[in-house]
Enzyme design. Structure first.
Site, PDB file in Angstrom:
ATOM      1  N   SER A  85       0.916  -1.276  -0.119  1.00 48.82           N
ATOM      2  CA  SER A  85      -0.093   0.068  -0.138  1.00 48.82           C
ATOM      3  C   SER A  85       1.093   1.269   0.033  1.00 48.82           C
ATOM      4  CB  SER A  85      -1.014   0.075   1.264  1.00 48.82           C
ATOM      5  OG  SER A  85      -1.921   0.744   1.048  1.00 48.82           O
ATOM      6  N   HIS A 108      -2.429  -1.192  -3.542  1.00 48.71           N
ATOM      7  CA  HIS A 108      -3.772  -0.109  -3.185  1.00 48.71           C
ATOM      8  C   HIS A 108      -3.452   1.084  -4.027  1.00 48.71           C
ATOM      9  CE1 HIS A 108      -4.379  -1.835   1.116  1.00 48.71           C
ATOM     10  NE2 HIS A 108      -5.124  -2.814   0.049  1.00 48.71           N
ATOM     11  N   ASP A 139      -4.569  -4.410   5.709  1.00 53.46           N
ATOM     12  CA  ASP A 139      -4.953  -5.484   4.639  1.00 53.46           C
ATOM     13  C   ASP A 139      -3.704  -6.379   4.420  1.00 53.46           C
ATOM     14  OD1 ASP A 139      -6.590  -6.621   2.786  1.00 53.46           O
ATOM     15  OD2 ASP A 139      -5.855  -5.258   1.162  1.00 53.46           O
TER      16      ASP A 139
END
Lengths: 269, 202
Positions: B18, B45, B138
């Protein structure tokens, strides 16, 4: 966690008992959806889930609605809608009557997006938008034309990016956290259940939109559905797919020509 | 039966990241050697607006073929697949990729967990999951699935990560196999070339 062989048992039951054929759906996504529902609804065992799906018709409705993906939005991929406005609507405008099919429309955000564009192009009065899905309950939402108000800011931005020149908020009335879209849009929308796996062509269309539906199907079913679309399009009709879907390698690809970088094809035979 | 020490062929490497991961990939990708024997999936992401230029940008950093994943793509060794914006990337039993536009997971689509979990399901102990820099959690559940299926988990050394939360969370909750800096990650992946086996650490 539901295992692969248990998924197959469920699919067999769904078909044998209820006539829903999910056997050609992509398994990775389907397995995730079933497991998600299994934990969401707190089933103590697979046997319990299987029994409910077999015997409880109310639960069956929920099951089918939840294992299929019903996520959609208005004016998703604004450049796609911009291309519809500039490249496709002018062609449709030359016709005395316009028939559009939104196949697998889910809760209908894309259908209302299309109705808005047709209205702005002065074409809505001579158009009919057929909105179909296999889930009766999502079609009820299409009929109502009510969407969450907290989405409207983003939809409005997408609408503007798609070439919309009006005031997006004029198309709905805000009330209690909901946006109710104007009746004149809904008047031209015809709603019906239709299962792309098992149902056949039901009309001839000038434009078919089926976006982010084929990704849930295996290759064979994708091909069958594309043949169904091919058979349901009039000559020089248009077909629109999702941004990661393609006609390439399908049996009907030679019948179509892609317009531009967007996933829009024109039928050329 | 205890299987440690049994040769364990690696068939896929999945890299998730991310915030702060793009810079890691800019440094990592050029270090990968040309004759890679495994496919690599990259889940980042990213903004939901589809800008395919990210795959061009990442592709310019490596001699390996790198593409944004298309629905039903066959997963080929030596190829790098980037999860497209605003879709979950899944793996099928026949080693093809599929896409899913279902609800966001951990506020993310693509979600690292979704890909890690399907990879664990299909590849089992032949999977390697790598977590890079990021500011949320995540990836932890998905890497746990890889670990439970017998695969191997590597975390970017939080000391080297712009955003240490994501790798640190994985380290806290999973017994990771290796904590590596960027060069060590590259060496590990390149080491899969010669043996196709899990290289030993160190």
């Amino acid at each position: 966690m539901i295992e692969d062989d248990e998924i197959e048992l469920l699919l067999t039951d769904l078909f044998d008992i209820h006539g829903y054929d999910f056997t050609s759906y992509s398994r990775a996504s389907l397995k995730r959806r079933v497991n998600r529902l299994y934990s969401l609804d707190k089933f103590p065992s697979f046997a319990e889930l299987r029994y409910r799906v077999k015997a409880d018709t109310n639960y069956l409705k929920r099951f089918v609605e939840e294992i299929t993906v019903n996520v959609t939005e208005m004016f998703r991929d604004p450049t796609f809608y911009l291309s519809l406005r500039t490249d496709v609507l002018p062609v449709l405008a030359t016709k005395p009557f316009i028939r559009i099919w939104h196949a697998g429309c889910s809760t209908g955000e894309e259908v209302y997006s299309m109705a808005i564009m047709l209205k702005e192009a002065g074409l809505l009065h001579k158009s009919l938008l057929y909105a179909t899905d296999l889930n009766p309950s999502v079609l009820e939402k299409v009929r109502k034309g009510v969407f969450p108000l907290n989405q409207m800011k983003q939809y409005s931005e997408s609408y503007i990016a798609s070439g919309g020149l009006g005031d997006f908020s004029a198309y709905y009335i805000a009330n209690y956290g909901q946006a109710k879209f104007n009746e004149d849009l809904a008047e031209k929308i015809i709603i019906s259940t239709h299962n792309l796996v098992s149902d056949s062509s039901f009309n001839e269309f000038d434009l078919i939109l089926c976006r982010n539906v084929l990704i849930y199907f295996d290759k064979d079913l994708q091909d069958r559905v594309l043949q169904l679309f091919d058979a349901s399009l009039g000559s020089l009709g248009h077909l629109a797919l999702g941004s990661k879907e393609t006609l390439k390698f399908s049996a009907v690809q030679d019948n179509f020509k892609q317009l531009n970088r967007e996933k829009i094809w024109k039928k050329v035979v | 039966m205890e299987e440690s020490g049994v040769k364990n062929p690696v068939k896929i490497v999945v890299i998730g990241g991310s915030a702060g991961s793009l810079e890691v990939l800019f440094r990592l990708l050029p270090l990968l050697t040309k004759n890679l024997s495994v496919p690599i999936l990259i889940i980042l992401h990213r903004r939901s607006t589809a800008d395919s230029s990210l795959s061009d940008l990442l592709g310019s950093k490596t001699t390996l073929p790198l593409q944004e994943a298309d629905d039903k793509d066959q997963i080929l060794p030596g190829n790098i697949y980037l999860a497209p914006a605003d879709y979950h990337l899944l793996v099928e039993k026949d080693f093809t990729l599929s896409l899913d536009y279902s609800e966001k997971v951990n506020f993310s689509r693509p979600s690292l967990d979704v890909t890690f979990e399907t990879v664990a399901d299909v590849y089992g102990r032949s999977a390697v999951g790598i977590i890079l820099s990021g500011a949320n959690e995540d990836g932890t559940a998905g890497l746990l699935a890889i670990k439970k299926a017998g695969g191997l988990v590597i975390a970017q050394d939080p000391e080297t990560a712009q955003m240490p939360v994501m790798p640190q969370n994985v380290i806290n909750f999973i017994g990771v196999d290796f904590i590596y800096g960027i060069e060590e990650i590259a060496n590990y992946i390149n080491g899969l070339n010669t043996s196709g086996l899990h290289p030993t650490g160190g």
